[in-house]
Design an enzyme around this catalytic site. Structure first.
Site, PDB file in Angstrom:
ATOM      1  N   GLU A   1       0.818  -1.217   0.000  1.00 18.72           N
ATOM      2  CA  GLU A   1       0.000   0.000   0.000  1.00 18.72           C
ATOM      3  C   GLU A   1       0.856   1.274   0.000  1.00 18.72           C
ATOM      4  O   GLU A   1       0.501   2.262  -0.638  1.00 18.72           O
ATOM      5  CB  GLU A   1      -0.946   0.004   1.197  1.00 18.72           C
ATOM      6  CG  GLU A   1      -1.937  -1.152   1.226  1.00 18.72           C
ATOM      7  CD  GLU A   1      -2.825  -1.228  -0.012  1.00 18.72           C
ATOM      8  OE1 GLU A   1      -2.974  -0.208  -0.716  1.00 18.72           O
ATOM      9  OE2 GLU A   1      -3.370  -2.314  -0.280  1.00 18.72           O
TER      10      GLU A   1
ATOM     11  N   ASP B   1       2.539 -12.894   1.410  1.00 22.10           N
ATOM     12  CA  ASP B   1       3.646 -12.089   1.938  1.00 22.10           C
ATOM     13  C   ASP B   1       4.988 -12.803   1.796  1.00 22.10           C
ATOM     14  O   ASP B   1       6.000 -12.183   1.461  1.00 22.10           O
ATOM     15  CB  ASP B   1       3.405 -11.755   3.417  1.00 22.10           C
ATOM     16  CG  ASP B   1       2.477 -10.563   3.597  1.00 22.10           C
ATOM     17  OD1 ASP B   1       1.789 -10.202   2.626  1.00 22.10           O
ATOM     18  OD2 ASP B   1       2.443  -9.994   4.709  1.00 22.10           O
TER      19      ASP B   1
END
Length: 742
Positions: free
Chosen positions: A210, A270
């Site tokens: 982000e 991740d």
């Protein structure tokens, strides 16, 4: 959890629908970015920046109220990922590895708020909102969230519970300042070493992804079938990838290497993400060039603490000079203190009496005789006040002598009950008198006991709950006694004080101090009690040791010796659970080095000295940082040759001479540093001087001629500490650390 869901593009589309001018602004930023990227191909250097971050923790449940350590771990992971120092960088396939770069973007938790006051960079707000969406409610206090700090000076990172499977969203450059920043799911916050709970999106890469959007990066597939992410060195790919595909994963005729599914701007797990490319780095850098939409962050003071910002509780609070009506409290001086608030009360009372003083001691008068009191002290700084220290207990003297506290206590069965930490003044009043004190540990702890002001040859024992001796101190004559007992299990213990060969005094009290420090779970701190230079633990050089800062007031001291054959010293402090700092002293009072990096960044001190002595190391938590579950690693290395600044391993190879070879000397220095530079051709160098908080303190230019050059660079009245000299030569950047020490 299901596949990663990022709301950044939907959020942008909604902004454009609500305000068509948003699309115009975005297009202008893109034109500027493309022009900058073309210039970068012709040798324009990238801009290095450290961005102050304020983390707004918006919580309703205990789980949502994530710890400071988790926030610090996230900032650390951002720094590792954006610097390509992430531990899994080696997982990038060889076909793409050469494209991975240090983006020159770093982050710090803000140390100065918009009003110039000290801050931890973490703001906590309790809410009644069950979950938030991408409608920006979390960014406004009135809607159950928290208002943004000025976007021109900070990256706002909101952490909250997001509904609908949303992991996070970000505002692209050019939007409203009141909503500028990044929002992430609370359980995604963490790092490779301190993960969150949103498996498989639990290693901090949601924030990395982000923040990439916030820095003007698009999804790697361009949010279209075989779309364009506006970066030339990322392969075209058909759509987002989930999970962790096998390499190569070919789509859109992008063989033989296929999708760069390990890029932070894809949708993989991740543990599968590990790379930003040079092209993505250049897009980010455009924001911070002259005219860039986030250039104001270069001049932000958010990473720089205000003067006197450090404000820790004083250590070493003790009571002495006891009389029937008074006592003197004393404590160690605290950094940046302008005064101290001292509180005391009857042991049985609930109300404190508060006195302010600028000294490090206070004489109390008007006390009752033979009575127990509690006391604690607080540091007052220009930036605010610390927490109060742990309270101590002391007992005034009786009329005509001193108070014989907690009698009768001549056996373990009649032992006086004490609460740690405890300071007791009592008598061995006859040749057959013996004193026993009982205390309870709620967790495995390191116990420290000292006995001073002895009227005769008194001895000291520590017993377990069954009365079996665990440790004894039996120095001769009136020499003080002490016991340090490590890793005492939770349970009941007794302290036994007695006179050797019937020694006693009916008029002179001994002073007994008993304290305990909890041993962090998962590691053994075998060095306690070592909370002062006088109690420093001796360690071997060139050997890793583990220790713990087990409470907000814990401080660890160690000592070692260098030799004439190996006088050079390097101290490394790593595996940090919080913002720990380290100091190096020659002897117990002369400070010769300090390292104060922020967050969980490892610390290092190098002292290339010829002075052979006993050196002391002090390890402590900044602003009371501590951990009851994680040990740090400390290593004191000595060798005959100078250590190089920045080395973590003395066995590392020296770099071979290359383009623009950089050398700085002397190092450490006082008011000037000499720069040696080997230039391939005539040209101009850009010089930037950065302090250890990431703040630029000076800039200049140097004209160099082909071949070797030596220049003396004056330093602008720098304070002692570590600095980074950055050399920009065309599209090449070189950096070297040096130390200023007056």
């Amino acid at each position: 959890m299901a596949q990663r869901t990022c709301g950044a593009m939907d959020y942008l589309d909604h902004q454009i629908q609500m305000d068509p001018q948003r699309a115009v602004t975005l297009d202008q930023i893109e034109q500027f970015t493309q022009q900058y990227m073309q210039q970068a191909e012709n040798g324009v250097a990238k801009v290095a920046v450290t961005i102050p971050v304020v983390v707004h923790v918006i919580w309703r449940t205990t789980a949502e109220n994530i710890t400071d350590a988790k926030v610090q771990a996230q900032i650390s992971q951002l720094n590792l990922d954006f610097a390509r120092m992430n531990s899994d960088a080696g997982n990038t396939p060889a076909a793409f590895a050469s494209l991975g770069v240090n983006t020159q973007v770093q982050f710090c938790l803000a140390q100065r708020d918009p009003n110039g006051a000290a801050t931890t960079g973490i703001v906590r707000r309790q809410t009644t909102v069950t979950s938030f969406s991408d409608n920006d409610a979390v960014k406004f206090t009135a809607n159950g969230g928290d208002n943004a700090w000025p976007a021109a000076s900070y990256l706002n990172l909101w952490v909250c519970n997001l509904g609908g499977g949303l992991l996070g969203y970000a505002q692209f450059p050019g939007g409203s300042a009141s909503t500028d920043g990044v929002v992430v799911l609370y359980s995604s916050v963490g790092s490779m070493t301190n993960p969150g709970t949103a498996t498989p999106y639990h290693l901090g890469r949601t924030a990395t992804h982000e923040v990439g959007h916030w820095l003007n990066l698009r999804h790697i597939w361009g949010d279209a079938n075989c779309g364009n992410d506006l970066v030339s060195d990322t392969p075209t790919q058909q759509t987002d990838n989930g999970g962790c595909p096998s390499f190569p994963h070919v789509t859109c005729s992008n063989g033989p290497n296929g999708d760069m599914f390990m890029n932070y701007m894809d949708y993989t797990n991740d543990a599968c993400m590990n790379i930003f490319t040079n092209g993505q780095s250049t897009r980010m850098s455009a924001l911070f060039s002259t005219g860039g939409s986030r250039v104001s962050l270069l001049s932000s003071l958010g990473c720089q603490p205000p003067s006197g910002a450090t404000c820790n509780a004083p250590a070493g609070l003790a009571a002495g000079s006891m009389t029937t009506t008074g006592a003197t409290l004393s404590w160690s001086a605290a950094a940046n203190a302008i005064s101290y608030n001292v509180q005391y009360k009857l042991n049985t009372a609930s109300t404190w009496t508060t006195v302010n003083t600028t000294a490090t001691s206070l004489a109390l008068t008007g006390l009752a005789s033979a009575t127990s009191y509690n006391a604690q002290v607080q540091t007052v700084c220009s930036s605010g006040s610390s927490a109060y220290s742990s309270a101590i207990t002391f007992t005034t003297s009786t009329t005509g002598g001193c108070a014989d506290a907690l009698e009768p206590n001549n056996s373990t069965g009649a032992a006086g009950v004490i609460t740690l930490p405890a300071t007791i003044n009592a008598l061995i009043a006859s040749s057959t008198d013996a004193d026993h004190y009982r205390f309870t540990l709620s967790a495995t702890s390191n116990v420290s006991i000292s006995m001073t002001n002895l009227a005769g040859d008194y001895d000291l024992r520590l017993l377990n709950s069954g009365g079996t001796q665990l440790a004894i101190s039996q120095n001769g004559s009136t020499t003080s006694e002490s016991i340090s007992y490590s890793n005492a299990a939770a349970g009941t213990y007794y302290v036994h004080v007695f006179g050797y060969n019937g020694a006693f005094s009916a008029t002179q009290c001994y002073a007994l101090n008993v304290s305990a420090t909890a041993v962090p779970t998962g590691c053994t701190d075998s060095w306690e009690a070592n909370n002062s230079s006088a109690a420093a633990s001796t360690i071997a050089v060139n050997t890793n040791i583990s220790g713990a800062i087990g409470s907000s007031t814990d401080v660890d001291w160690f000592k070692f010796n260098n030799t004439s054959a190996a006088p050079k010293i390097r101290v490394n402090l790593s595996n940090l659970a919080g913002d720990y700092d380290v100091r190096l002293y020659r002897g117990t009072t002369t400070q010769v080095g300090i390292s104060q990096n922020g967050g969980t960044t490892a610390e290092q001190i190098i002292l290339n000295t010829t002075t052979v002595a006993t050196y002391y190391i002090q390890v402590y938590g900044y602003n009371g940082a501590f951990s009851t579950s994680q040990c740090y690693t400390l290593r004191a290395n000595t060798q005959s040759a100078n250590f190089r600044i920045g080395d973590l391993d003395a066995s590392e190879l020296e770099l071979e001479p290359a383009y623009g070879l950089l050398n700085l000397f002397p190092n450490p220095t006082t008011d000037k540093v000499n720069l040696e530079y080997l230039a391939e051709q005539d040209g101009t160098l850009g010089i930037t001087l950065i302090d250890q908080t990431g703040r630029t303190v000076a800039t200049s230019q140097l004209v160099v001629a082909q071949g070797p050059n030596t220049y003396g660079l004056p330093l602008p009245q720098l304070a002692d500490g570590m600095y980074m000299l950055t050399i920009q030569d065309g599209d090449r950047i070189q950096q070297q650390r040096f130390v200023v020490r007056h």
